[in-house]
Scaffold this motif. Structure first.
Motif, PDB file in Angstrom:
ATOM      1  N   ALA A  32       0.815  -1.213   0.000  1.00 18.07           N
ATOM      2  CA  ALA A  32       0.000   0.000   0.000  1.00 18.07           C
ATOM      3  C   ALA A  32       0.852   1.268   0.000  1.00 18.07           C
ATOM      4  O   ALA A  32       0.495   2.258  -0.645  1.00 18.07           O
ATOM      5  CB  ALA A  32      -0.934  -0.011   1.207  1.00 18.07           C
ATOM      6  N   ALA A  33       1.965   1.260   0.687  1.00 17.84           N
ATOM      7  CA  ALA A  33       2.830   2.445   0.754  1.00 17.84           C
ATOM      8  C   ALA A  33       3.367   2.809  -0.634  1.00 17.84           C
ATOM      9  O   ALA A  33       3.397   3.989  -1.007  1.00 17.84           O
ATOM     10  CB  ALA A  33       3.984   2.216   1.722  1.00 17.84           C
ATOM     11  N   SER A  34       3.770   1.824  -1.405  1.00 18.13           N
ATOM     12  CA  SER A  34       4.284   2.088  -2.758  1.00 18.13           C
ATOM     13  C   SER A  34       3.191   2.638  -3.664  1.00 18.13           C
ATOM     14  O   SER A  34       3.434   3.547  -4.465  1.00 18.13           O
ATOM     15  CB  SER A  34       4.851   0.815  -3.366  1.00 18.13           C
ATOM     16  OG  SER A  34       5.978   0.387  -2.636  1.00 18.13           O
ATOM     17  N   ILE A  35       1.987   2.102  -3.535  1.00 20.12           N
ATOM     18  CA  ILE A  35       0.866   2.613  -4.330  1.00 20.12           C
ATOM     19  C   ILE A  35       0.572   4.054  -3.936  1.00 20.12           C
ATOM     20  O   ILE A  35       0.358   4.908  -4.794  1.00 20.12           O
ATOM     21  CB  ILE A  35      -0.372   1.715  -4.160  1.00 20.12           C
ATOM     22  CG1 ILE A  35      -0.086   0.344  -4.764  1.00 20.12           C
ATOM     23  CG2 ILE A  35      -1.604   2.356  -4.807  1.00 20.12           C
ATOM     24  CD1 ILE A  35      -1.105  -0.705  -4.440  1.00 20.12           C
ATOM     25  N   GLY A  36       0.588   4.350  -2.645  1.00 22.01           N
ATOM     26  CA  GLY A  36       0.367   5.722  -2.174  1.00 22.01           C
ATOM     27  C   GLY A  36       1.421   6.686  -2.695  1.00 22.01           C
ATOM     28  O   GLY A  36       1.099   7.784  -3.139  1.00 22.01           O
ATOM     29  N   ARG A  37       2.685   6.264  -2.656  1.00 19.81           N
ATOM     30  CA  ARG A  37       3.765   7.115  -3.170  1.00 19.81           C
ATOM     31  C   ARG A  37       3.603   7.375  -4.664  1.00 19.81           C
ATOM     32  O   ARG A  37       3.789   8.496  -5.140  1.00 19.81           O
ATOM     33  CB  ARG A  37       5.126   6.485  -2.881  1.00 19.81           C
ATOM     34  CG  ARG A  37       5.596   6.691  -1.453  1.00 19.81           C
ATOM     35  CD  ARG A  37       7.056   6.305  -1.285  1.00 19.81           C
ATOM     36  NE  ARG A  37       7.295   4.881  -1.516  1.00 19.81           N
ATOM     37  CZ  ARG A  37       7.158   3.937  -0.594  1.00 19.81           C
ATOM     38  NH1 ARG A  37       6.775   4.244   0.624  1.00 19.81           N
ATOM     39  NH2 ARG A  37       7.411   2.675  -0.883  1.00 19.81           N
ATOM     40  N   LYS A  38       3.251   6.345  -5.429  1.00 22.71           N
ATOM     41  CA  LYS A  38       3.054   6.488  -6.872  1.00 22.71           C
ATOM     42  C   LYS A  38       1.873   7.418  -7.164  1.00 22.71           C
ATOM     43  O   LYS A  38       1.943   8.263  -8.053  1.00 22.71           O
ATOM     44  CB  LYS A  38       2.830   5.112  -7.502  1.00 22.71           C
ATOM     45  CG  LYS A  38       2.605   5.121  -8.987  1.00 22.71           C
ATOM     46  CD  LYS A  38       3.879   5.364  -9.739  1.00 22.71           C
ATOM     47  CE  LYS A  38       3.662   5.115 -11.222  1.00 22.71           C
ATOM     48  NZ  LYS A  38       4.716   5.685 -12.032  1.00 22.71           N
ATOM     49  N   LEU A  39       0.818   7.289  -6.385  1.00 22.68           N
ATOM     50  CA  LEU A  39      -0.357   8.136  -6.558  1.00 22.68           C
ATOM     51  C   LEU A  39      -0.024   9.603  -6.295  1.00 22.68           C
ATOM     52  O   LEU A  39      -0.383  10.485  -7.076  1.00 22.68           O
ATOM     53  CB  LEU A  39      -1.480   7.669  -5.631  1.00 22.68           C
ATOM     54  CG  LEU A  39      -2.796   8.424  -5.667  1.00 22.68           C
ATOM     55  CD1 LEU A  39      -3.397   8.399  -7.062  1.00 22.68           C
ATOM     56  CD2 LEU A  39      -3.763   7.817  -4.665  1.00 22.68           C
ATOM     57  N   VAL A  40       0.719   9.872  -5.242  1.00 20.79           N
ATOM     58  CA  VAL A  40       1.117  11.246  -4.917  1.00 20.79           C
ATOM     59  C   VAL A  40       2.093  11.787  -5.963  1.00 20.79           C
ATOM     60  O   VAL A  40       1.962  12.929  -6.411  1.00 20.79           O
ATOM     61  CB  VAL A  40       1.718  11.319  -3.500  1.00 20.79           C
ATOM     62  CG1 VAL A  40       2.365  12.667  -3.245  1.00 20.79           C
ATOM     63  CG2 VAL A  40       0.631  11.045  -2.463  1.00 20.79           C
ATOM     64  N   ALA A  41       3.046  10.967  -6.376  1.00 17.73           N
ATOM     65  CA  ALA A  41       4.050  11.421  -7.347  1.00 17.73           C
ATOM     66  C   ALA A  41       3.421  11.753  -8.703  1.00 17.73           C
ATOM     67  O   ALA A  41       3.790  12.740  -9.335  1.00 17.73           O
ATOM     68  CB  ALA A  41       5.131  10.353  -7.523  1.00 17.73           C
ATOM     69  N   ASP A  42       2.466  10.923  -9.146  1.00 15.76           N
ATOM     70  CA  ASP A  42       1.855  11.113 -10.464  1.00 15.76           C
ATOM     71  C   ASP A  42       0.602  11.986 -10.421  1.00 15.76           C
ATOM     72  O   ASP A  42       0.167  12.478 -11.454  1.00 15.76           O
ATOM     73  CB  ASP A  42       1.508   9.769 -11.095  1.00 15.76           C
ATOM     74  CG  ASP A  42       2.742   8.966 -11.486  1.00 15.76           C
ATOM     75  OD1 ASP A  42       3.870   9.475 -11.331  1.00 15.76           O
ATOM     76  OD2 ASP A  42       2.569   7.824 -11.954  1.00 15.76           O
ATOM     77  N   GLY A  43       0.008  12.143  -9.259  1.00 15.70           N
ATOM     78  CA  GLY A  43      -1.213  12.941  -9.130  1.00 15.70           C
ATOM     79  C   GLY A  43      -2.487  12.151  -9.382  1.00 15.70           C
ATOM     80  O   GLY A  43      -3.549  12.491  -8.891  1.00 15.70           O
ATOM     81  N   SER A  44      -2.386  11.077 -10.167  1.00 18.87           N
ATOM     82  CA  SER A  44      -3.527  10.190 -10.415  1.00 18.87           C
ATOM     83  C   SER A  44      -2.995   8.806 -10.769  1.00 18.87           C
ATOM     84  O   SER A  44      -1.830   8.648 -11.130  1.00 18.87           O
ATOM     85  CB  SER A  44      -4.411  10.731 -11.537  1.00 18.87           C
ATOM     86  OG  SER A  44      -3.714  10.705 -12.758  1.00 18.87           O
TER      87      SER A  44
END
Length: 90
Positions: A32-44
């Motif tokens: 979940a942490a990696s998905i959260g980081r990717k979501l924040v980094a890409d915006g969507s």
């Protein structure tokens, strides 16, 4: 290929999404942490929304409903989701 499910919690609702092994390889990890980081980094982040449905034989399963786009500012929490039902890949 297997699908890993996650619960996305927002201020309005909760949804279950699934990521294939190929999706998780692009994200970088299956947590979940990696998905959260990717979501924040890409915006969507695009994902398949999963829901309980009936299989052809009448049993219940978690299957893909439709593809969605999650927005970073809308998501509050991402957590792993363990389904007691079989999970069908998109």
């Amino acid at each position: 290929m297997t699908v890993k499910l996650f619960k996305i919690v927002t201020s309005r609702d909760e949804i279950i999404v699934g990521f294939s092994e190929a999706d998780l390889a692009i994200i970088g990890s299956a947590d979940a942490a990696s998905i959260g980081r990717k979501l924040v980094a890409d915006g969507s982040l695009a994902a398949w929304q999963y829901a309980v449905r009936r299989a052809a034989d009448g049993t219940l399963e978690h299957g893909p409903l439709h593809q969605i786009s999650m927005l970073a500012h809308d998501s509050i929490r991402i957590e792993p989701y363990a389904s007691a039902l079989p999970v069908v890949e998109a």
